[in-house]
Design an enzyme around this catalytic site. Structure first.
Site, PDB file in Angstrom:
ATOM      1  N   ASP A 181       0.808  -1.213   0.000  1.00 60.11           N
ATOM      2  CA  ASP A 181       0.000   0.000   0.000  1.00 60.11           C
ATOM      3  C   ASP A 181       0.841   1.263   0.000  1.00 60.11           C
ATOM      4  OD1 ASP A 181      -2.359  -1.399   0.031  1.00 60.11           O
ATOM      5  OD2 ASP A 181      -2.491  -1.452   2.207  1.00 60.11           O
ATOM      6  N   VAL A 240       1.115   7.091  13.010  1.00 60.80           N
ATOM      7  CA  VAL A 240       1.818   5.847  12.699  1.00 60.80           C
ATOM      8  C   VAL A 240       2.492   5.901  11.331  1.00 60.80           C
ATOM      9  CG1 VAL A 240       1.563   3.344  12.452  1.00 60.80           C
ATOM     10  CG2 VAL A 240       0.236   4.576  14.193  1.00 60.80           C
TER      11      VAL A 240
END
Length: 427
Positions: free
Chosen positions: A118, A330
């Site tokens: 991704d 994150v």
């Protein structure tokens, strides 16, 4: 290439079944490399990523039987396995880096192409290399491959991760079960998927204690044996359906979902007008047709709010009453969803690792494109609360993380179908 065609106006209602976690199944398949013989995994999701991982294991010399309809993967691991994971497959699957630890442990060497996956940030491999080096491996990058060598085998060590990386925790955990002596891993990731992998390793004959806490202790053993194991339910898929119910003002029972794995997310929904109740089969999320209330949220390692649900929180806040700040702590590039939501009429502005969202009562259908698995799911959910038709290109992204996504949505009353995605016009 295909896309999703979403007709707006649906309230998701009914029940939906959650199967095994993508983020666990792929790692369990990699961990099977540690034990020669036939290992059987059940409750495996029927997703593209499992197919890719199966082929990767075949290229390493394993026999793999995958029955998507039954949710079963059987892996025959020979005594001698290959140790090179080629770019052709690795580039399509970020989780392929998890073969690194098992290969170094079994073969004392591993050549794994630097993975793709991704488009949500760099997700550097420094912590993976750091953990294996602490166990005695020599690690370097050579012509696009992460190469790890331990000609004398691995040895237990005290290792403290700078950040509780899930991937690094998994690789150190899997590598250390066959290392000499004891490994003590601190600041370890605590996700339920880590616990599932540790349980699987114990079933293989490993000695692992403390999984699910910040300190994991592993006592190395000489050899492991194959086993049968059921994959833990997918908390991110469960969270997707929870947000889908709240965003569309619906009523959905998430069968197989474990609410205790989603405490941070479900508590935010409850605090802002959505009802969540346990059932004997999972949990139920009900909005009673009211417009949801906006809420601020910041992603954090488990047990904090999951980064994988951040795109769903953006879609929720785009139609909620009030304004909200969504903060990503994150990954540094997980806001590509914002520009696509803006095409649907969302009022959202990026400022560094924050997004300020002002809710609109309704969005407007438009063509949008998924950049990753969770962004794709969020855009489909957003399309359900948009006037008219929304098309979501990049269906293959969603296929990597969600089994039978179209069928499940249709079962909840959504008008969602798949259709060919015309190529972009080139003059």
């Amino acid at each position: 290439m295909e896309r999703f065609r979403v007709v707006g106006g649906a309230r998701l209602q009914g029940e939906v079944q959650v199967v095994g976690a993508k983020n666990s199944a792929l790692k369990l398949m990699a961990a099977s490399l540690l034990a020669a013989g036939r290992t059987r995994l059940t409750n495996v999701p029927a997703i593209l990523d499992v197919t890719i991982m199966a082929e990767l294991l075949r290229r390493l010399g394993c026999g793999v039987d995958y029955e998507p309809a039954e949710g079963v993967v059987e892996i025959d691991v020979p005594e001698q396995i290959g140790h090179r994971a080629d770019y052709e497959l690795v580039r399509a699957l970020r989780a392929s880096i998890c073969v690194l630890g098992p290969l170094v442990a079994r073969c004392r060497a591993a050549d794994v192409a630097v993975p793709g996956g991704d488009a949500i940030g760099s997700r550097g491999l420094d912590l993976h290399a750091f953990g294996l080096q602490a166990l005695g491996a020599q690690v370097h990058v050579h012509h696009g491959y992460l190469v790890a060598e331990a000609p004398d085998g691995l040895a237990g060590a005290d290792i403290r991760l700078e950040f509780p990386s899930v991937g690094a925790t998994e690789n150190v955990l899997m590598a250390s079960v066959l290392a000499r002596g004891t490994t003590r891993l601190t600041n370890a990731a605590r996700e339920p998927e880590i616990v599932d992998i540790a349980d699987f390793l114990v079933e293989l004959g490993a000695k692992v204690h403390g999984a699910g806490t910040t300190v994991i202790e592993i006592e190395g053993v000489d050899a492991l044996h194959p086993t049968e194991h059921a994959v833990v339910p997918d908390r991110i898929a469960a969270g997707t359906w929870a947000f889908g119910a709240a965003t569309t003002r619906g009523d959905v029972e998430v069968v197989g979902g474990r609410a205790e794995h989603l405490s941070a997310a479900l508590e935010l929904l409850v605090d802002n007008g959505t009802s969540v109740h346990p059932t004997d089969r999972g949990f139920r999320v009900t909005n009673d047709g009211r417009r949801p209330h906006a809420f601020d949220v910041a992603t954090l390692p488990y047990p904090g709010f999951p980064t994988d649900l951040q795109p769903l929180a953006l879609a929720y806040n785009a139609v909620a009453e009030g304004s909200a700040m969504v903060t990503e702590n994150v990954f540094e590039a997980r806001f590509r969803t914002v520009q696509e939501l803006a095409r649907l009429g969302a009022d959202a502005r990026i400022d560094g690792h924050h997004v300020m969202v002002h809710g609109n009562a309704r969005l407007s259908g438009a063509p949008v494109e998924a950049s990753d698995i969770r962004a794709g799911a969020a855009l489909v959910i957003a399309g359900l609360v948009a006037d008219g038709v929304t098309t979501v290109s990049g269906a293959h992204h969603i296929d990597r993380g969600y089994a039978r996504f179209t069928d499940l949505l249709q079962g909840l009353g959504a008008d969602v179908t798949r259709e060919p995605d015309p190529p972009p016009y080139v003059s």
